[in-house]
Design an enzyme around this catalytic site. Sequence first.
Site, PDB file in Angstrom:
ATOM      1  N   CYS A  40      31.405  44.424  26.566  1.00  0.00           N
ATOM      2  CA  CYS A  40      30.119  45.105  26.749  1.00  0.00           C
ATOM      3  C   CYS A  40      30.275  46.624  26.884  1.00  0.00           C
ATOM      4  O   CYS A  40      29.471  47.384  26.340  1.00  0.00           O
ATOM      5  CB  CYS A  40      29.374  44.534  27.948  1.00  0.00           C
ATOM      6  SG  CYS A  40      30.259  44.617  29.514  1.00  0.00           S
ATOM      7  N   HIS A  78      29.051  43.755  34.238  1.00  0.00           N
ATOM      8  CA  HIS A  78      28.318  43.941  32.982  1.00  0.00           C
ATOM      9  C   HIS A  78      27.853  45.392  32.872  1.00  0.00           C
ATOM     10  O   HIS A  78      27.870  46.144  33.837  1.00  0.00           O
ATOM     11  CB  HIS A  78      27.122  42.994  32.923  1.00  0.00           C
ATOM     12  CG  HIS A  78      26.531  42.835  31.556  1.00  0.00           C
ATOM     13  ND1 HIS A  78      27.286  42.585  30.429  1.00  0.00           N
ATOM     14  CD2 HIS A  78      25.244  42.927  31.117  1.00  0.00           C
ATOM     15  CE1 HIS A  78      26.504  42.492  29.370  1.00  0.00           C
ATOM     16  NE2 HIS A  78      25.253  42.698  29.758  1.00  0.00           N
ATOM     17  N   ASP A 137      20.851  45.394  25.633  1.00  0.00           N
ATOM     18  CA  ASP A 137      21.911  44.599  26.257  1.00  0.00           C
ATOM     19  C   ASP A 137      22.855  44.104  25.169  1.00  0.00           C
ATOM     20  O   ASP A 137      22.424  43.421  24.238  1.00  0.00           O
ATOM     21  CB  ASP A 137      21.293  43.412  27.000  1.00  0.00           C
ATOM     22  CG  ASP A 137      22.305  42.649  27.849  1.00  0.00           C
ATOM     23  OD1 ASP A 137      23.516  42.704  27.549  1.00  0.00           O
ATOM     24  OD2 ASP A 137      21.877  41.994  28.811  1.00  0.00           O
TER      25      ASP A 137
END
Length: 388
Positions: free
Chosen positions: A169, A301, A322
Amino acid sequence: DTGSDEQLYECPMCSLTCTNFQILEEHVDLHLQEQSFLEGIDLQLAQQLQDEEYKQQRLEEDKREREEFRKLQRQYGLDNSGGYKQQFLKDVEKEVDKGRMQPFEYHKRKADMMECLAFGVDDGRTKTSGVIEALCKYYQNENKDVRRVWLSTGVDHFHSSFGDRGWGCGYRNFQMLLSCLLQNSTYNDCLRDTTLIPSIPKIQSMIEDAWREGFDPHGASHFNNKLHGSKAWIGACEIYSLLTSLRIKCQIVDFHKPTGPMGTHPRLFEWVLRYYSTDNEGGAKVVCTSKPPIYLQYQGHSCTVVGIEEKKNKTLCLLLFDPGCASQEMQKLLKPNSGGTGLKLLRRFLGSLKEKQYQIVAVDGVLSLEEKAARRHASQVLTAEKVP
């Protein structure tokens, strides 16, 4: 009774009768010496048992610590199990085994991946372009509850896929940020060696280059100064070091504890509003700013903030890209009349962000060579202060 006037002495420990007090004393001394000897043996045995028990406890604790450490290494990609390339091959092989990918497609994907890695560029398979532009059109016609909205300049969405699912991520958010900066002439000189979106292994090498320049020695030591070939997670500090090494001016802002009821972070929302609205005041309902997106990090995250809504009741709502959201979902936002339902993918209200801590990295211009050197020196001084 001996039938005579002879004095008798009885041992208080074993009731033996002695005719002489001196003999009794010697006899009792023998008892005491024997007792002391036995007690010594008992103490020695007890100490030995205690030492063995302590040793066993330490062995078990050491074993647990090693297992926890290995678990953390696996969780954060530091277990020497390979990096992007190894995971990509493993994941696509699984797709073939499950019948979700044909062998000819596997070989093509493998060849394409190897070529992209050789050139250090992303293959673009997880990219979705045009979402910001679609949002601008949607908000122009949306009149229900949004009073004003501020949006970043054009940002491409990238999502994690084969090769980086579960750990990529931070790298994907950097790609999103970079997709915006590459379209802004302000950063042409900083990014003259980066004309295309780099692959994840290339980004890892770029961060290692920043470390070799002297940025964030403390953070670099956490990764043993090596990212390439690993599945190591990165965060705000690595993004900051990389951007600064490219002479891109940015700042890290910590929101280290909730500032609102129920564990919420209203100050984070207010900061983002100021970031977008500064120099962008006016009466327009939809403000398409020249601001780059914001890197948002929290435990486990990270996401990319691409805008913020102000509702008619004055509540705020962040708009996030995201990397965990697949491109198939993001592309729904590009379809006409799909903005209202599709926005659920992007909207984060105050009650949605309730992690204990957040960090943001926000870009704001270009550094001179002197400013870059000063920031490098500052990160080295900070590291020296952390080392005992």
